[in-house]
Design a protein around this motif. Structure first.
Motif, PDB file in Angstrom:
ATOM      1  N   ASN A 253      16.831  57.247  64.599  1.00  0.00           N
ATOM      2  CA  ASN A 253      17.303  57.890  63.375  1.00  0.00           C
ATOM      3  C   ASN A 253      18.555  58.708  63.662  1.00  0.00           C
ATOM      4  O   ASN A 253      18.524  59.936  63.659  1.00  0.00           O
ATOM      5  CB  ASN A 253      16.218  58.811  62.800  1.00  0.00           C
ATOM      6  CG  ASN A 253      15.053  58.057  62.203  1.00  0.00           C
ATOM      7  OD1 ASN A 253      15.221  57.222  61.331  1.00  0.00           O
ATOM      8  ND2 ASN A 253      13.849  58.341  62.694  1.00  0.00           N
ATOM      9  N   THR A 263      19.973  66.295  53.023  1.00  0.00           N
ATOM     10  CA  THR A 263      18.657  65.702  52.752  1.00  0.00           C
ATOM     11  C   THR A 263      17.614  66.782  52.529  1.00  0.00           C
ATOM     12  O   THR A 263      16.797  66.691  51.594  1.00  0.00           O
ATOM     13  CB  THR A 263      18.242  64.782  53.917  1.00  0.00           C
ATOM     14  OG1 THR A 263      19.194  63.745  54.073  1.00  0.00           O
ATOM     15  CG2 THR A 263      16.866  64.178  53.664  1.00  0.00           C
ATOM     16  N   LEU A 267      15.424  67.480  49.050  1.00  0.00           N
ATOM     17  CA  LEU A 267      13.966  67.534  49.030  1.00  0.00           C
ATOM     18  C   LEU A 267      13.473  68.859  48.459  1.00  0.00           C
ATOM     19  O   LEU A 267      12.531  68.890  47.652  1.00  0.00           O
ATOM     20  CB  LEU A 267      13.418  67.327  50.444  1.00  0.00           C
ATOM     21  CG  LEU A 267      13.442  65.896  50.976  1.00  0.00           C
ATOM     22  CD1 LEU A 267      13.126  65.877  52.466  1.00  0.00           C
ATOM     23  CD2 LEU A 267      12.434  65.028  50.226  1.00  0.00           C
ATOM     24  N   GLU A 313       7.338  57.082  62.311  1.00  0.00           N
ATOM     25  CA  GLU A 313       7.980  57.724  61.180  1.00  0.00           C
ATOM     26  C   GLU A 313       9.456  57.339  61.092  1.00  0.00           C
ATOM     27  O   GLU A 313      10.154  57.315  62.099  1.00  0.00           O
ATOM     28  CB  GLU A 313       7.884  59.254  61.295  1.00  0.00           C
ATOM     29  CG  GLU A 313       6.474  59.802  61.402  1.00  0.00           C
ATOM     30  CD  GLU A 313       5.679  59.692  60.113  1.00  0.00           C
ATOM     31  OE1 GLU A 313       6.288  59.434  59.046  1.00  0.00           O
ATOM     32  OE2 GLU A 313       4.454  59.858  60.168  1.00  0.00           O
ATOM     33  N   THR A 314       9.911  57.065  59.884  1.00  0.00           N
ATOM     34  CA  THR A 314      11.336  57.040  59.614  1.00  0.00           C
ATOM     35  C   THR A 314      11.791  58.484  59.397  1.00  0.00           C
ATOM     36  O   THR A 314      10.965  59.396  59.272  1.00  0.00           O
ATOM     37  CB  THR A 314      11.648  56.235  58.348  1.00  0.00           C
ATOM     38  OG1 THR A 314      11.056  56.897  57.217  1.00  0.00           O
ATOM     39  CG2 THR A 314      11.095  54.816  58.464  1.00  0.00           C
ATOM     40  N   GLU A 316      13.085  59.568  56.721  1.00  0.00           N
ATOM     41  CA  GLU A 316      12.690  59.902  55.347  1.00  0.00           C
ATOM     42  C   GLU A 316      11.233  60.350  55.279  1.00  0.00           C
ATOM     43  O   GLU A 316      10.903  61.352  54.624  1.00  0.00           O
ATOM     44  CB  GLU A 316      12.927  58.700  54.422  1.00  0.00           C
ATOM     45  CG  GLU A 316      14.383  58.385  54.153  1.00  0.00           C
ATOM     46  CD  GLU A 316      15.099  57.765  55.356  1.00  0.00           C
ATOM     47  OE1 GLU A 316      14.404  57.224  56.263  1.00  0.00           O
ATOM     48  OE2 GLU A 316      16.341  57.848  55.408  1.00  0.00           O
ATOM     49  N   THR A 317      10.339  59.630  55.959  1.00  0.00           N
ATOM     50  CA  THR A 317       8.923  60.023  55.907  1.00  0.00           C
ATOM     51  C   THR A 317       8.679  61.294  56.711  1.00  0.00           C
ATOM     52  O   THR A 317       7.934  62.178  56.286  1.00  0.00           O
ATOM     53  CB  THR A 317       8.020  58.896  56.423  1.00  0.00           C
ATOM     54  OG1 THR A 317       8.341  58.596  57.798  1.00  0.00           O
ATOM     55  CG2 THR A 317       8.178  57.650  55.576  1.00  0.00           C
ATOM     56  N   GLY A 320      10.130  64.449  54.984  1.00  0.00           N
ATOM     57  CA  GLY A 320       9.302  64.804  53.838  1.00  0.00           C
ATOM     58  C   GLY A 320       8.063  65.574  54.253  1.00  0.00           C
ATOM     59  O   GLY A 320       7.708  66.594  53.640  1.00  0.00           O
TER      60      GLY A 320
END
Length: 352
Positions: A253, A263, A267, A313-314, A316-317, A320
């Motif tokens: 990543n 980001t 969120l 995990e990405t 994004e996940t 979050g």
């Protein structure tokens, strides 16, 4: 059982919680409880019979050796380190003491203990040293990621001290035969991270409506690794890694710091809107820190090919989950920022 050094810190605490959630094997946590050591991170297991804490400096070789001979661990996993680059610039001496002298002391304690073992116990013992990708220096935009054979080019007092510790671990394997393993990871993020690191600092400041300081032009690139994935990688290396080997652990990543901050802002705007408007309005640029590495990236093909580990995990996940954790644990953040977490330690542990 296993020994974990620095288990009250961010990655160490996550590892202990992860270990006890999936194993009945006991853990001894050795930690000096410096500014970033927070036993509140381990409150859920402090009464677990599988968990034991010893307030101890890793430089205290004889005390560590005495515990090893008493409890006979099959592995020592060495997280304990001074790790904040800015702090290393202001006060490098503590980084040399903890990261270099401390690792030397642990290696000598482990060597003395391991030398006295026989048979299956001797064959099974491992010394797993947790290090960083910063030892490899800085990459150009089009360069391939760091591999296990990338030459060391540390650029900060922190990364230099970790590079020195990596070399000691390698030497103790090749000279004395100590069964060592080394992991070099990319930037971790996730629950319980001390809020002077980028992601928790941005979350805390954004929620409070304070400026979001970005070094330089914000285009420094890091490979972001969710701490739970890092814990899984360490478990796998301990289980099946070849003694004497190095395994790079990355999140796949790569992202510039400014995009990480944007980001997080988006969120937070979704999860907890600010009546004053989008939180990107708080972003501001500040003078870059000395020697700021431009880009890190990890080539994790070795650990994937040999041991079958890949991040779950990405970004994004993972981000979050991270933002949600901090929103749900604002009391933890407040205690850390105010220093009250140290009162928690005295109230909940030292009086016992």
């Amino acid at each position: 059982m296993i020994f974990v050094t620095g288990g009250a810190g961010f990655i160490g605490a996550n590892f202990i919680l992860d270990w006890l959630a999936g194993s009945d094997e006991p853990v001894l946590n050795i930690d000096r409880l410096t500014y970033a050591g927070n036993l509140e991170n381990l409150a859920s297991v402090e009464r677990d019979p599988r968990y034991r804490f010893e307030k101890l400096d890793v430089c205290e070789r004889d005390a560590v050796l005495a515990l090893m001979r008493e409890l006979r661990p099959r592995a020592l996993i060495h997280f304990a380190a001074e790790s904040h680059v800015d702090r290393s610039i202001l006060g490098p001496g503590e980084f040399v003491r903890t990261n270099v002298d401390g690792t030397f002391s642990l290696l000598e304690a482990a060597r003395a203990y391991w030398s006295g073992l026989e048979g299956a116990e001797r064959q099974a013992f491992r010394f797993l040293h947790v290090s960083t990708d910063e030892v490899y220096g800085s990459l150009e935009p089009d360069e391939p990621g760091f591999s296990e054979t990338t030459p060391y080019r540390p650029n900060s007092p922190y990364s230099a001290s970790k590079a020195a510790s990596d070399h000691l671990v390698r030497a103790w394997h090749h000279t004395y035969g100590l069964p060592t393993l080394t992991t070099n990871c990319s930037n971790n993020y996730g629950p319980c991270q001390f809020p002077e690191k980028l992601i928790p600092l941005i979350i805390a400041n954004a929620l409070a409506g304070r400026p979001l300081p970005i070094y330089g032009d914000g285009l420094n690139v890091r490979d972001w690794l969710y701490v739970g994935d890092h814990c899984a990688a360490i478990r796998r290396v301990l289980e099946a890694g070849r003694p004497g080997e190095v395994y790079n652990v990355g999140g796949n990543n790569e992202m510039p710091n400014i995009e990480v901050v944007r980001t997080v802002c988006r969120l937070l705007d979704t999860m907890r809107p600010d009546p004053a408007g989008p939180r990107e309005r708080l972003i501001g640029y500040v003078a870059d820190r000395p020697g700021h590495d431009r880009r890190y990236a990890i080539d994790a093909r070795k650990i994937a090919g040999e041991l079958g580990w890949r991040p779950a995990e990405t970004f994004e996940t993972g981000i979050g989950k991270t933002v949600r954790w901090y929103l749900d644990h604002q009391d933890w953040v407040a205690r850390v920022q105010s220093g009250a977490y140290r009162e928690w330690i005295a109230r909940n542990y030292e009086a016992r």
